[in-house]
Design a protein around this motif. Structure first.
Motif, PDB file in Angstrom:
ATOM      1  N   SER A 210     -23.359  -2.251 -62.492  1.00 10.34           N
ATOM      2  CA  SER A 210     -23.321  -2.103 -63.955  1.00 10.34           C
ATOM      3  C   SER A 210     -23.448  -3.472 -64.601  1.00 10.34           C
ATOM      4  CB  SER A 210     -22.016  -1.432 -64.394  1.00 10.34           C
ATOM      5  OG  SER A 210     -20.901  -2.216 -64.044  1.00 10.34           O
TER       6      SER A 210
ATOM      7  N   TYR B  62     -16.088  -3.825 -73.401  1.00  7.19           N
ATOM      8  CA  TYR B  62     -17.145  -3.319 -72.517  1.00  7.19           C
ATOM      9  C   TYR B  62     -17.359  -4.264 -71.332  1.00  7.19           C
ATOM     10  CZ  TYR B  62     -18.501   0.219 -75.959  1.00  7.19           C
ATOM     11  OH  TYR B  62     -18.504   1.302 -76.811  1.00  7.19           O
TER      12      TYR B  62
ATOM     13  N   GLN C 150     -15.406  -3.776 -68.152  1.00  8.59           N
ATOM     14  CA  GLN C 150     -15.751  -2.621 -67.308  1.00  8.59           C
ATOM     15  C   GLN C 150     -17.051  -2.848 -66.516  1.00  8.59           C
ATOM     16  OE1 GLN C 150     -13.434  -0.245 -67.267  1.00  8.59           O
ATOM     17  NE2 GLN C 150     -12.380  -1.542 -68.763  1.00  8.59           N
TER      18      GLN C 150
ATOM     19  N   ASP D 170     -19.823  -5.045 -63.958  1.00  5.53           N
ATOM     20  CA  ASP D 170     -19.874  -5.958 -62.821  1.00  5.53           C
ATOM     21  C   ASP D 170     -20.350  -7.338 -63.246  1.00  5.53           C
ATOM     22  OD1 ASP D 170     -19.103  -3.923 -61.083  1.00  5.53           O
ATOM     23  OD2 ASP D 170     -21.173  -3.333 -60.682  1.00  5.53           O
TER      24      ASP D 170
ATOM     25  N   ASN E  24     -14.534 -11.072 -68.197  1.00 10.04           N
ATOM     26  CA  ASN E  24     -15.343 -10.865 -66.991  1.00 10.04           C
ATOM     27  C   ASN E  24     -15.659 -12.222 -66.377  1.00 10.04           C
ATOM     28  OD1 ASN E  24     -17.750 -10.415 -65.255  1.00 10.04           O
ATOM     29  ND2 ASN E  24     -17.674  -8.340 -66.080  1.00 10.04           N
TER      30      ASN E  24
END
Length: 733
Positions: free
Chosen positions: A382, A461, A464, A466, A502
């Motif tokens: 993703s 977002y 969530q 990768d 992230n």
């Protein structure tokens, strides 16, 4: 990316119309010496015919401005009538280096190939690519009926906030001069006159008509003027366009020293000097070396009409000077075989798009790649793509260089093509979309796009996904400078929040200048894409996924903050129009990377920096001289597992024990894994010299002694030095 079908169009005849509506192909070039022929034809002209060639108009109806636009002349940058009875064709000019422009789409339906920005080309360090771009743009210009291309922009980047830096070729005189020269040479090989511009020291857009660029003669010759000199020697441009600003107290377009002494006397320049549009403020500019008032309706009056005629009648301007100006124009046309107006021709936009793609690929600079995150692992499930209108297209720079691309309708932000008042302020995004190109390159991944409007929502977002790819943009354009080096509209905050959410964030920068990066330590990879042109989406996707190996190198230094620059405050910013301001270049020739070397400051990213997916090794550096001409040698090896291109850079780092830094040579070298190549560079002696004035005459002096050189992967990453003893030399100006 899905390949488009070939788009082969016949340009409407209207675009090739002359003043009387005729259009015909150029005849076979005359073999008579162009200087002799220019003199012969000029001698047959009437005084009225001579004067008609000294004034041009911008054939576009501009509210509030009157201009005599002959019937049938297409909307374009400039028009000068010919002399039909003597077979002298009209001059029909268009902008410029990044593609053939169509001002505000005044020629309905007329598009062109949108090339990457000048800084993207400069990042390639590739004169051959400069020639390919120049040839492609010139072919389109000629096919549309234009015989003058207002190209060759190379003002050195002396301030990273300059709104037009994106058009130009970086901060180093050798790099800028060589690339501009090869581009101009290729343009003119197509039978189209190229300018070189803006002469000189047009270093900022703020108060550009009133800013006085102040610098001593020696550093001026060793920096900006050396870039122009190299570009003129290689390219032999048919025309030089002078600048808006003042230089040492005198308007550049009426600067006797720049135009008569430097350009025409010292360099023996044979072409003509045209003004920038709206840069003339007196008929006396003619005696100061200006040959043509271009875009005359943008000036307060047509100075090279009745006011100039009055000076001629009073004996203050000689008829020989008028003849000289006319002969310079004729000579430039005859040297290129321009005999008649050009007839419309088909344009292979698909082929030219491949040139744009090659340029976009070569201009990408991999600034950071922590842990080898790039190229992207195809196992990523993703991927979140954020910001930059990446769902639509790529950003372009604004102003007179704006190209409306051949690959689709643009997106406007902050204006529209139907509102001419927004021409210099609107942002234009060119299709196609990086998001679509990434999806095509990674068909197994699941993509989501977020505009980045709300940093907190984007971060949610990101948590969530990768992987996150964020496109950060900063629009730059003619007539405006940036107030700072920060990304605008909260993008620094956006990137910081994405990185906090992230640990695998890639930043793609679409900017026209260096930017600061307060988030740099928190992201894994950074790619500088500049304004990548109409094929930029594909090039970006290929670089991120490893279909190509990034090979670009920075043509400008990236400071950690503007406080590292010689002028932390931008001269004149915020002041009302018509306010005179002095821009004092106390750093002299020590601009950009030379400034960092002189002060010992560490930039964020140095000039010449650029990473690769493979590993290059340099060995066997050598230096020798033959009668004072220095030759440098180096062996370059690809010690990695992927094909790629290196750009070994040679610097002069000391002279007689005194530290300094000057780029004296470079070469792009493409190598397969395990392959090696020997690079040999001959050094222009002026790069070793000082410019000195003696008794009113100047010249280059190479002091006798020991010269120390080093090859590097950037200005801050140098190998072992090599030395050579040189005799004293005196070179011509």
């Amino acid at each position: 990316m899905k390949h488009r079908k070939p788009l082969l169009l016949l340009v409407p005849a209207l675009l090739c119309a002359t003043a009387n509506g005729a259009a015909s192909a150029a005849s076979t070039p005359n073999r008579e010496d162009p200087d002799a022929r220019a003199a012969r034809v000029e001698a047959q002209m009437t005084d009225a015919e001579r004067m008609s060639l000294l004034v041009g108009v911008m054939p576009i109806l501009i509210p509030g401005l009157k201009a005599d636009i002959p019937p049938g002349v297409p909307a374009s940058a400039g028009h000068v009538p010919g002399v039909p009875r003597l077979g002298v064709p009209p001059q029909l000019a268009t902008d410029a280096s990044l593609g053939v422009t169509n001002p505000n789409l005044a020629r309905p339906g007329d598009v062109a190939t949108a090339m990457p920005s000048g800084l993207a080309l400069a990042s390639s360090f590739d004169p051959g690519l400069a020639a390919r771009i120049g040839a492609s743009v010139a072919q389109e210009a000629r096919a549309k009926g234009f015989n003058v291309l207002l190209a060759g922009g190379l003002n050195l980047a002396r301030d990273p906030r300059n709104g037009r830096n994106f058009e130009y070729l970086g901060e180093d005189p050798l790099l800028a001069g060589v690339l501009a020269g090869h581009s101009i040479q290729a343009i003119q090989a197509q039978g189209v006159v190229s300018t070189i511009k803006h002469f000189a020291l047009n270093g900022q857009e703020t108060l550009r008509f009133y800013a006085d660029s102040v610098i001593a003669e020696a550093p001026l010759r060793e920096s900006e003027l050396l870039a122009f000199q190299i570009g003129i020697e290689i390219g032999q441009p048919g025309s030089v366009m002078c600048a808006y600003n003042l230089v040492n107290g005198h308007k550049a377009c009426g600067n006797d020293h720049l135009l008569n002494t430097v350009l025409k006397r010292d360099w023996g320049y044979k072409g003509w000097v045209m003004s920038d549009w709206g840069a003339v403020s007196g008929a006396e500019f003619f005696n100061a070396g200006l040959d043509q008032q271009a875009g005359s309706q943008l000036d307060r009056q047509v100075w090279f009409g009745k006011p100039l005629q009055a000076l001629i009648d009073a004996g203050k301007v000689s008829k020989a000077r008028v003849s000289d100006a006319v002969r310079r124009m004729l000579r430039s046309f005859y040297a290129l075989g321009i005999e008649a107006p050009y007839a419309p021709q088909p344009i292979d936009y698909k082929a030219n798009a491949q040139v744009a793609l090659a340029a976009a690929r070569a201009g990408l600079v991999l600034l950071k790649n922590e842990g080898g995150l790039l190229p992207l692992d195809k196992s990523a499930k993703s991927i979140l793509v954020v910001g930059g209108n990446a769902d639509f297209g790529v950003l372009s720079g604004g102003g007179s260089s704006q190209v409306f691309s051949s690959n689709g309708k643009p997106r406007f932000v902050g204006g529209d093509v139907d509102d001419p008042s927004t021409t210099f302020t609107r942002q234009v995004y060119t299709p196609s979309a990086p998001l679509a190109a990434l999806k095509a390159a990674l068909p197994q991944a699941k993509f989501r796009f977020n505009s980045g409007y709300s940093p907190d929502t984007a971060a949610a977002y990101a948590a969530q996904a990768d992987l996150v790819i964020v496109f950060a943009t900063k629009w730059e354009g003619e007539a405006y400078d940036s107030g700072s080096l920060a990304l605008p509209q909260g993008q620094d905050e956006l990137i910081a929040k994405l990185a906090a959410a992230n640990k695998h964030v890639v930043v793609v920068l679409e900017t026209g200048n260096p930017v600061t990066m307060p988030w740099l330590r928190d992201v894994r990879a950074v790619v500088q894409a500049w304004y990548p042109g109409q094929e930029g989406a594909q090039a970006i996707a290929e670089a991120l996924t490893g279909a190509i190996n990034p090979s670009g190198r920075l043509p400008v230094s990236f400071p950690q903050s503007i406080t590292q620059w010689p002028r932390a405050a931008l001269p004149g910013i915020g002041l009302v129009e018509r306010t005179p301001v002095k821009v004092v270049y106390d750093e002299g020739a020590d601009a950009g990377y030379r400034w960092f070397a002189k002060t010992g400051l560490a930039p964020l990213f140095p000039f010449g920096h650029g990473l690769s997916y493979t590993r290059f090794e340099h060995s066997a550096a050598s230096v020798r001289h033959d009668k004072g001409v220095v030759e440098l040698g180096l062996t370059v090896s690809n010690a990695g597992a992927m094909s790629g291109a290196d750009v070994p850079q040679a610097y002069l780092v000391a002279r007689n024990g005194q530290k300094l830094q000057r780029l004296v040579g470079f070469q792009k070298v493409a190598l397969e894994p395990g392959q090696r190549q020997t690079v040999s560079l001959r050094v222009d002696s002026r790069l070793l010299a000082d410019y000195r004035e003696e008794k009113g005459l100047g010249g280059w002096t190479v002091p006798a002694g020991t010269y120390t050189f080093a090859f590097g992967k950037s200005a801050a990453d140098l190998g072992a030095p090599v030395e050579v003893k040189l005799p004293a030399q005196r070179l011509k100006p």
